[in-house]
Design a protein around this motif. Sequence first.
Motif, PDB file in Angstrom:
ATOM      1  N   ASP A 113       0.772  -1.169  -0.085  1.00 32.84           N
ATOM      2  CA  ASP A 113       0.112   0.074   0.099  1.00 32.84           C
ATOM      3  C   ASP A 113       0.801   1.072   0.095  1.00 32.84           C
ATOM      4  OD1 ASP A 113      -2.155  -1.532  -0.084  1.00 32.84           O
ATOM      5  OD2 ASP A 113      -2.406  -1.680   2.272  1.00 32.84           O
ATOM      6  N   ALA A 114       2.028   1.201   0.914  1.00 34.08           N
ATOM      7  CA  ALA A 114       2.867   2.360   0.915  1.00 34.08           C
ATOM      8  C   ALA A 114       3.485   2.670  -0.349  1.00 34.08           C
ATOM      9  CB  ALA A 114       3.867   2.195   1.839  1.00 34.08           C
ATOM     10  N   SER A 115       3.760   1.584  -1.097  1.00 35.56           N
ATOM     11  CA  SER A 115       4.404   1.646  -2.692  1.00 35.56           C
ATOM     12  C   SER A 115       3.578   2.389  -3.469  1.00 35.56           C
ATOM     13  CB  SER A 115       4.631   0.171  -3.259  1.00 35.56           C
ATOM     14  OG  SER A 115       5.676  -0.457  -2.102  1.00 35.56           O
ATOM     15  N   ILE A 116       2.145   1.853  -3.476  1.00 34.04           N
ATOM     16  CA  ILE A 116       1.245   2.454  -4.370  1.00 34.04           C
ATOM     17  C   ILE A 116       1.086   4.213  -4.040  1.00 34.04           C
ATOM     18  CG2 ILE A 116      -0.974   2.788  -5.171  1.00 34.04           C
ATOM     19  CD1 ILE A 116      -0.987  -0.729  -4.708  1.00 34.04           C
ATOM     20  N   ASP A 117       0.901   4.408  -2.743  1.00 36.42           N
ATOM     21  CA  ASP A 117       0.636   5.740  -2.286  1.00 36.42           C
ATOM     22  C   ASP A 117       1.864   6.463  -2.503  1.00 36.42           C
ATOM     23  OD1 ASP A 117      -1.448   4.921  -1.260  1.00 36.42           O
ATOM     24  OD2 ASP A 117      -1.098   4.785   0.756  1.00 36.42           O
TER      25      ASP A 117
ATOM     26  N   ALA B 299      15.024  -3.319  -0.448  1.00 34.95           N
ATOM     27  CA  ALA B 299      13.628  -3.655  -0.002  1.00 34.95           C
ATOM     28  C   ALA B 299      12.739  -3.727  -1.248  1.00 34.95           C
ATOM     29  CB  ALA B 299      13.090  -1.772   0.778  1.00 34.95           C
ATOM     30  N   PRO B 300      12.102  -4.738  -1.281  1.00 38.61           N
ATOM     31  CA  PRO B 300      11.241  -5.210  -2.289  1.00 38.61           C
ATOM     32  C   PRO B 300      10.912  -4.382  -3.295  1.00 38.61           C
ATOM     33  CG  PRO B 300      10.891  -6.788  -0.618  1.00 38.61           C
ATOM     34  CD  PRO B 300      11.513  -5.610   0.110  1.00 38.61           C
ATOM     35  N   LEU B 301       9.624  -4.010  -2.899  1.00 39.52           N
ATOM     36  CA  LEU B 301       8.885  -3.044  -4.082  1.00 39.52           C
ATOM     37  C   LEU B 301       8.738  -1.446  -3.642  1.00 39.52           C
ATOM     38  CD1 LEU B 301       6.821  -2.772  -6.470  1.00 39.52           C
ATOM     39  CD2 LEU B 301       5.183  -3.197  -4.950  1.00 39.52           C
ATOM     40  N   LEU B 302       8.698  -1.263  -2.327  1.00 38.22           N
ATOM     41  CA  LEU B 302       8.935   0.220  -1.670  1.00 38.22           C
ATOM     42  C   LEU B 302      10.057   0.831  -2.254  1.00 38.22           C
ATOM     43  CD1 LEU B 302       7.201   2.331  -0.429  1.00 38.22           C
ATOM     44  CD2 LEU B 302       8.130   1.270   1.798  1.00 38.22           C
ATOM     45  N   GLY B 303      11.225  -0.122  -1.846  1.00 41.73           N
ATOM     46  CA  GLY B 303      12.510   0.590  -2.336  1.00 41.73           C
ATOM     47  C   GLY B 303      12.696   1.085  -3.673  1.00 41.73           C
ATOM     48  N   LEU B 304      12.157   0.029  -4.423  1.00 43.13           N
ATOM     49  CA  LEU B 304      12.132   0.341  -5.993  1.00 43.13           C
ATOM     50  C   LEU B 304      11.337   1.577  -6.572  1.00 43.13           C
ATOM     51  CD1 LEU B 304      13.295  -1.379  -8.525  1.00 43.13           C
ATOM     52  CD2 LEU B 304      11.146  -2.499  -8.680  1.00 43.13           C
ATOM     53  N   VAL B 305      10.140   1.606  -6.166  1.00 38.93           N
ATOM     54  CA  VAL B 305       9.275   2.706  -6.771  1.00 38.93           C
ATOM     55  C   VAL B 305       9.948   4.056  -6.166  1.00 38.93           C
ATOM     56  CG1 VAL B 305       7.351   1.156  -7.143  1.00 38.93           C
ATOM     57  CG2 VAL B 305       7.546   2.486  -4.992  1.00 38.93           C
ATOM     58  N   SER B 306      10.294   3.860  -4.722  1.00 37.47           N
ATOM     59  CA  SER B 306      10.779   5.220  -4.351  1.00 37.47           C
ATOM     60  C   SER B 306      12.050   5.783  -4.746  1.00 37.47           C
ATOM     61  CB  SER B 306      11.244   4.894  -2.804  1.00 37.47           C
ATOM     62  OG  SER B 306      10.084   4.449  -2.135  1.00 37.47           O
ATOM     63  N   VAL B 307      12.760   5.018  -5.690  1.00 39.72           N
ATOM     64  CA  VAL B 307      13.765   5.304  -6.340  1.00 39.72           C
ATOM     65  C   VAL B 307      13.470   5.833  -8.041  1.00 39.72           C
ATOM     66  CG1 VAL B 307      15.688   4.715  -4.838  1.00 39.72           C
ATOM     67  CG2 VAL B 307      14.885   3.286  -6.823  1.00 39.72           C
TER      68      VAL B 307
END
Lengths: 286, 311
Positions: free
Chosen positions: A107-111, A156-164
């Motif tokens: 959820d945090a990744s999508i947000d 960090a699986p997905l969150l780290g990826l979208v955050s960069v």
Amino acid sequence: MTRIDVRKTHKLYINGAFPRSESGRTYEALDAKGDFIANMAKASRKDARDAVLAARKAFGGWSTRTPYNRGQVIYRIAEVMEGRRDQFIAEILAGGTPPKRVAPCVDASIDRVVWYAGWADKYVQVLGNANAVSGPFFNLSTPEPTGVVAIIAPEAPLLGLVSVIAPAIATGNTVVVIATENHPVPAVTLAEIMATSDVPAGVVNILTGSAAEIAPWLASHMDVNGIDLAGVTDPALATELEVAAAENLKRVLRAPSGPADWLAEPTLARLEAFVETKTVWHPIGV
Amino acid sequence: MAPTATASLRKTLDGLPGVDQVGLEARAAGLGTRSIKTTSKQWAIDLAISMVDLTTLEGSDTPGKVRALANKAMRPDPTDPTCPSAAAVCVYPDMVAIAKDTLGDSGLNVASVATAFPSGRASLAVKLADTRDAVAAGADEIDMVIDRGAFLSGNIDLVFDEIVATKEACARPDGSHAHLKVIFETGELQTYDNVRKASWLAMMAGADFIKTSTGKVQPAATLPVTLVMLEAVRDFRDETGRQVGVKPAGGIRTSKDAIKYLVMVNEIVGDDWLDPDWFRFGASTLLNDLLMQRQKMLTGHYSGPDYVTLD
């Protein structure tokens, strides 16, 4: 009757297409218990080169879209991610993240993507400035995209990826991303999302494989303008990459010191990391 | 045209064996998978650079652009004196004098397209005047186009006669000849059989070089087409003892492609043709990719378009 698993061999994501590695190599992605999840393509330096070529080709079109339109495209990524929420949860669970942290992470990744989509047409107002000068001139500083940015994605699986990825493309850069070697499956799913949302081919290119092997080629590549070392934990490798990056004065974003908390509310730092400030003078009229 | 000459020409062309399309394409693809690495690759890149006919054939060509191109042909990588120069500069007839003047005594040739390039749709008188003009302006090589319409409608005598006449128009007052390259525009010839026929036709009419395409029609040069032409020049030399050069042009953009062609030359016709006098690439963007690959081999890291010229 039990159904036989569909065994997957994932591929790379370059220029909007899903090629196998030019080298033909693969490796096995394993879950937390050491069981087989899927075969992954193991990218070579030539795949990285092809990805840079694709990113360069896409840069002209992406960087000149209106910021508003880039925001819409990035928001569309979040929309498609939302539809794949359950798939992400299953994949991250298999990667060994404790169950109660998985759904909040997705959820945090999508947000996070929505957050950066919103910033796409606002960061210029915040990072830019109308400078006061001692003369009858408008003196305006505006941030412009750096160019092709290589990103070594954090663990960090997905969150780290979208955050960069999200901040780099929100400001108009195009990116070549090396996904984390140990938990690459969500990155492949994200690539499938990029391919099916409105992101133009070449804006995001995702490689799976060994960062230690590919990153030096990206760091020394003369047509890469910036490098984000978010996922580089080995200090010797980080130094090597920074030295190589100096050859054509790449902008380097170092890995956070200590363990990064990707769940924390982000700042503008990543939007600011890969922009160049252009200042223009214009006479004040009547 | 004596009827006996026509008959013997037809007999030769009709006697050519047909091309096995599937076998040809498989052979060309197979040769394209050879891996050329390290020192061989370095050698191949330098050879390819020395075979480039650096070309600009645009309506928007200016004297300044031609001068810049000629300078680039002489010193493709100004930062590296060991980098070989290209073979020639290829321009429209009205730019020949400018290219010639810029190249001076560098030893590089000026090639000029002629005969109502690229369509070839003009009367013979106009085509010959076009050719004489280019030769008079100092062109060392003339790239003529054949009349594809005549060829496809079976009027091969007309095509033959035009090549002969153009060859005569290549004569200089001092008795020497500008080299004649004959362009088939293989993209318009429909079949490989036609490419083989056109190759023999042109060689029998006196072509010094046979060239695939103008670069204005898709598809331009391809590996299978070039393979057919290489076989033709090989067989023609076996039969007559005269060696004819081959020039694929158009669509060759990467070093990898260029090296595939060189592998094919080596395999089909051998060493004798691995020389800028007998094999050329008609290209413009190819040279930049060759230079970037060359820089990569020398420095160990990938180069980028910021480090070569914008043409």
